[in-house]
Design an enzyme around this catalytic site. Structure first.
Site, PDB file in Angstrom:
ATOM      1  N   TYR A  49      -4.367   0.068  -5.622  1.00  0.00           N
ATOM      2  CA  TYR A  49      -4.139   1.504  -5.789  1.00  0.00           C
ATOM      3  C   TYR A  49      -3.519   1.752  -7.162  1.00  0.00           C
ATOM      4  O   TYR A  49      -2.420   1.263  -7.446  1.00  0.00           O
ATOM      5  CB  TYR A  49      -3.216   2.040  -4.693  1.00  0.00           C
ATOM      6  CG  TYR A  49      -2.756   3.465  -4.934  1.00  0.00           C
ATOM      7  CD1 TYR A  49      -3.666   4.514  -4.900  1.00  0.00           C
ATOM      8  CD2 TYR A  49      -1.424   3.761  -5.227  1.00  0.00           C
ATOM      9  CE1 TYR A  49      -3.268   5.817  -5.146  1.00  0.00           C
ATOM     10  CE2 TYR A  49      -1.012   5.058  -5.466  1.00  0.00           C
ATOM     11  CZ  TYR A  49      -1.936   6.079  -5.429  1.00  0.00           C
ATOM     12  OH  TYR A  49      -1.543   7.370  -5.683  1.00  0.00           O
ATOM     13  N   ASP A  64       6.898  11.238 -13.401  1.00  0.00           N
ATOM     14  CA  ASP A  64       5.575  11.753 -13.004  1.00  0.00           C
ATOM     15  C   ASP A  64       5.664  13.253 -12.784  1.00  0.00           C
ATOM     16  O   ASP A  64       5.784  13.733 -11.662  1.00  0.00           O
ATOM     17  CB  ASP A  64       5.134  11.027 -11.730  1.00  0.00           C
ATOM     18  CG  ASP A  64       3.742  11.444 -11.266  1.00  0.00           C
ATOM     19  OD1 ASP A  64       3.013  12.064 -12.061  1.00  0.00           O
ATOM     20  OD2 ASP A  64       3.398  11.147 -10.112  1.00  0.00           O
ATOM     21  N   ASP A  91      -5.305   7.489  -8.665  1.00  0.00           N
ATOM     22  CA  ASP A  91      -4.703   8.818  -8.635  1.00  0.00           C
ATOM     23  C   ASP A  91      -5.401   9.667  -9.703  1.00  0.00           C
ATOM     24  O   ASP A  91      -5.438   9.288 -10.875  1.00  0.00           O
ATOM     25  CB  ASP A  91      -3.216   8.678  -8.939  1.00  0.00           C
ATOM     26  CG  ASP A  91      -2.424   9.962  -8.793  1.00  0.00           C
ATOM     27  OD1 ASP A  91      -3.048  11.038  -8.716  1.00  0.00           O
ATOM     28  OD2 ASP A  91      -1.185   9.896  -8.773  1.00  0.00           O
ATOM     29  N   ASP A  93      -4.584  13.062  -9.838  1.00  0.00           N
ATOM     30  CA  ASP A  93      -3.718  14.236  -9.926  1.00  0.00           C
ATOM     31  C   ASP A  93      -4.437  15.500  -9.441  1.00  0.00           C
ATOM     32  O   ASP A  93      -5.012  15.488  -8.371  1.00  0.00           O
ATOM     33  CB  ASP A  93      -3.201  14.388 -11.355  1.00  0.00           C
ATOM     34  CG  ASP A  93      -2.329  13.206 -11.775  1.00  0.00           C
ATOM     35  OD1 ASP A  93      -1.439  12.835 -10.996  1.00  0.00           O
ATOM     36  OD2 ASP A  93      -2.560  12.644 -12.862  1.00  0.00           O
ATOM     37  N   HIS A 118      -8.024  10.222  -5.495  1.00  0.00           N
ATOM     38  CA  HIS A 118      -7.486  11.333  -4.720  1.00  0.00           C
ATOM     39  C   HIS A 118      -7.126  12.482  -5.650  1.00  0.00           C
ATOM     40  O   HIS A 118      -6.623  12.297  -6.763  1.00  0.00           O
ATOM     41  CB  HIS A 118      -6.326  10.916  -3.811  1.00  0.00           C
ATOM     42  CG  HIS A 118      -5.042  10.511  -4.471  1.00  0.00           C
ATOM     43  ND1 HIS A 118      -4.198  11.396  -5.067  1.00  0.00           N
ATOM     44  CD2 HIS A 118      -4.447   9.301  -4.575  1.00  0.00           C
ATOM     45  CE1 HIS A 118      -3.121  10.765  -5.516  1.00  0.00           C
ATOM     46  NE2 HIS A 118      -3.261   9.487  -5.250  1.00  0.00           N
ATOM     47  N   GLU A 120      -5.289  16.398  -5.679  1.00  0.00           N
ATOM     48  CA  GLU A 120      -4.251  17.125  -4.946  1.00  0.00           C
ATOM     49  C   GLU A 120      -4.284  18.612  -5.262  1.00  0.00           C
ATOM     50  O   GLU A 120      -4.857  19.034  -6.277  1.00  0.00           O
ATOM     51  CB  GLU A 120      -2.877  16.555  -5.282  1.00  0.00           C
ATOM     52  CG  GLU A 120      -2.478  16.763  -6.720  1.00  0.00           C
ATOM     53  CD  GLU A 120      -1.372  15.825  -7.177  1.00  0.00           C
ATOM     54  OE1 GLU A 120      -0.402  16.323  -7.766  1.00  0.00           O
ATOM     55  OE2 GLU A 120      -1.479  14.612  -6.954  1.00  0.00           O
ATOM     56  N   CYS A 128       5.398  14.405  -8.917  1.00  0.00           N
ATOM     57  CA  CYS A 128       5.322  13.384  -7.871  1.00  0.00           C
ATOM     58  C   CYS A 128       5.501  14.051  -6.516  1.00  0.00           C
ATOM     59  O   CYS A 128       6.339  14.933  -6.343  1.00  0.00           O
ATOM     60  CB  CYS A 128       6.408  12.334  -8.101  1.00  0.00           C
ATOM     61  SG  CYS A 128       6.696  11.240  -6.694  1.00  0.00           S
ATOM     62  N   ARG A 163      -5.828  15.334  -1.154  1.00  0.00           N
ATOM     63  CA  ARG A 163      -4.394  15.305  -0.853  1.00  0.00           C
ATOM     64  C   ARG A 163      -3.841  16.721  -0.872  1.00  0.00           C
ATOM     65  O   ARG A 163      -4.152  17.505  -1.775  1.00  0.00           O
ATOM     66  CB  ARG A 163      -3.671  14.440  -1.893  1.00  0.00           C
ATOM     67  CG  ARG A 163      -2.159  14.555  -1.840  1.00  0.00           C
ATOM     68  CD  ARG A 163      -1.506  13.623  -2.835  1.00  0.00           C
ATOM     69  NE  ARG A 163      -0.354  14.246  -3.466  1.00  0.00           N
ATOM     70  CZ  ARG A 163       0.421  13.659  -4.369  1.00  0.00           C
ATOM     71  NH1 ARG A 163       0.140  12.426  -4.774  1.00  0.00           N
ATOM     72  NH2 ARG A 163       1.432  14.299  -4.901  1.00  0.00           N
ATOM     73  N   GLU A 193       0.615  14.721   2.137  1.00  0.00           N
ATOM     74  CA  GLU A 193       1.707  14.096   1.418  1.00  0.00           C
ATOM     75  C   GLU A 193       3.074  14.485   1.968  1.00  0.00           C
ATOM     76  O   GLU A 193       3.332  15.645   2.311  1.00  0.00           O
ATOM     77  CB  GLU A 193       1.626  14.485  -0.063  1.00  0.00           C
ATOM     78  CG  GLU A 193       2.766  13.993  -0.938  1.00  0.00           C
ATOM     79  CD  GLU A 193       2.802  12.479  -1.112  1.00  0.00           C
ATOM     80  OE1 GLU A 193       2.882  11.768  -0.088  1.00  0.00           O
ATOM     81  OE2 GLU A 193       2.760  12.012  -2.264  1.00  0.00           O
ATOM     82  N   ASN A 217       1.109   7.458   2.943  1.00  0.00           N
ATOM     83  CA  ASN A 217       1.773   7.077   1.696  1.00  0.00           C
ATOM     84  C   ASN A 217       3.154   6.522   2.009  1.00  0.00           C
ATOM     85  O   ASN A 217       4.094   7.267   2.250  1.00  0.00           O
ATOM     86  CB  ASN A 217       1.876   8.290   0.760  1.00  0.00           C
ATOM     87  CG  ASN A 217       2.441   7.915  -0.599  1.00  0.00           C
ATOM     88  OD1 ASN A 217       2.593   6.736  -0.926  1.00  0.00           O
ATOM     89  ND2 ASN A 217       2.742   8.915  -1.411  1.00  0.00           N
TER      90      ASN A 217
END
Length: 297
Positions: A49, A64, A91, A93, A118, A120, A128, A163, A193, A217
């Site tokens: 990941y 982040d 990731d 974002d 993923h 989001e 984050c 996400r 999340e 997660n």
């Protein structure tokens, strides 16, 4: 094992889909660079990941909070993919903009060789998922971004993970409703999340069971309770990520070594706890280089 001229029997994207369909949970430790990705693979894990948190920390030494561009993230993903043979989930974002930006983002990650990403539903610049002060875009807008991502991929095995960060903003019911909408829009896997209680985790699992495979997660030190892998499996999650443990462990190791050098003037007393020069060069593939030199000389 990430060899320069290695081959794989099953394409990584197909392997990822197979792993997600086994009933799981499949385990994906986080990697923030090519070396940490090689270590994940060498430890025997089937998925790497690529953590955005760790990528930001390692590339620019910052938190982040949306400071990296899509190009920087894709560049890191490219290096990680080239270092391992196992599937890499990255990731991505927010997709770095609107639905049109998402099209380019998905194409870029797909060209980099990752097996899945993923996306989001946070407002840019994102944070984050276990930090405070997040904001999310409207559900319909995010559903449009997921539709764009689904149409943008050229390989149907490329895995799209949607996400939602809405639990911390509007509550768990809204997050679950959003996850359903994102599945309807074309997401292959759902990722709610940062639920903050075991009851919340159980609610996510119960309400979304059968809608799509689910991500848990296991953010080291984050807001979500640290369930056992057995319990995560019992709840029906298909994938568990451990995003920043490798980064935290590396930080501890470097701090310890540097403290020794500062206090004693040299790292001599710490060397017994470190890999030897030969062990490390073997780990990063020097024997293969020797074989190739002989082969092509």
């Amino acid at each position: 094992m990430g060899e320069l001229l290695g081959t794989v029997d099953t394409p990584p994207r197909k392997r990822l889909r197979d792993l997600l369909s086994t009933g799981g949970p499949a385990v994906a430790p986080g990697a923030y660079d090519a070396l940490s990705a090689r270590l994940v693979e060498q430890a025997g894990f089937d998925i790497v990941y690529m953590t955005g948190f760790g990528t930001t920390a390692s590339l620019i030494g910052r938190p982040d909070v949306g400071l990296l561009s899509g190009a920087e993230m894709v560049d890191n993903a490219t290096r990680i993919v080239s270092a391992v043979d196992v599937p890499v989930i990255a990731d991505a974002d927010t997709g770095y903009g609107n639905a049109i930006n998402v099209v380019r983002t998905v194409r870029a990650y797909e060209q980099a060789g990752v097996a899945g990403v993923h996306l989001e539903d946070q407002v840019m610049p994102k944070k984050c998922g276990h930090m405070s002060g997040k904001a999310v875009i409207p559900t319909d807008e995010m559903a449009g971004k997921i539709r764009a991502a689904a149409e943008a991929r050229r390989d149907p095995d490329f895995v799209l993970i949607a996400r939602t960060d809405a639990a911390a903003v509007h509550g768990l019911d809204d997050a679950i409703a959003r996850a359903r909408a994102y599945a309807d829009a074309g997401a292959d896997v759902l990722f709610v999340e940062a639920p903050t209680s075991e009851e919340g985790i159980e609610t996510v699992a119960r309400e979304l069971r059968g809608v799509a495979p689910l991500v848990f997660n296991w953010a080291e030190g984050g807001r979500t309770p640290p369930l056992s892998l057995e319990r995560i499996g019992e709840l029906g999650f298909s994938l568990v990520i451990f995003p920043i443990g490798t980064l935290l462990a590396a930080t501890v190791g470097m701090r310890s070594l540097l403290a020794t050098v500062k206090a004693e003037g040299t790292p001599t007393s710490a060397l017994g706890e470190l890999p030897s020069f030969g062990e490390f060069t073997d780990l990063i593939g020097l024997p293969e280089i020797g074989e190739l030199e002989q082969r092509f000389s």
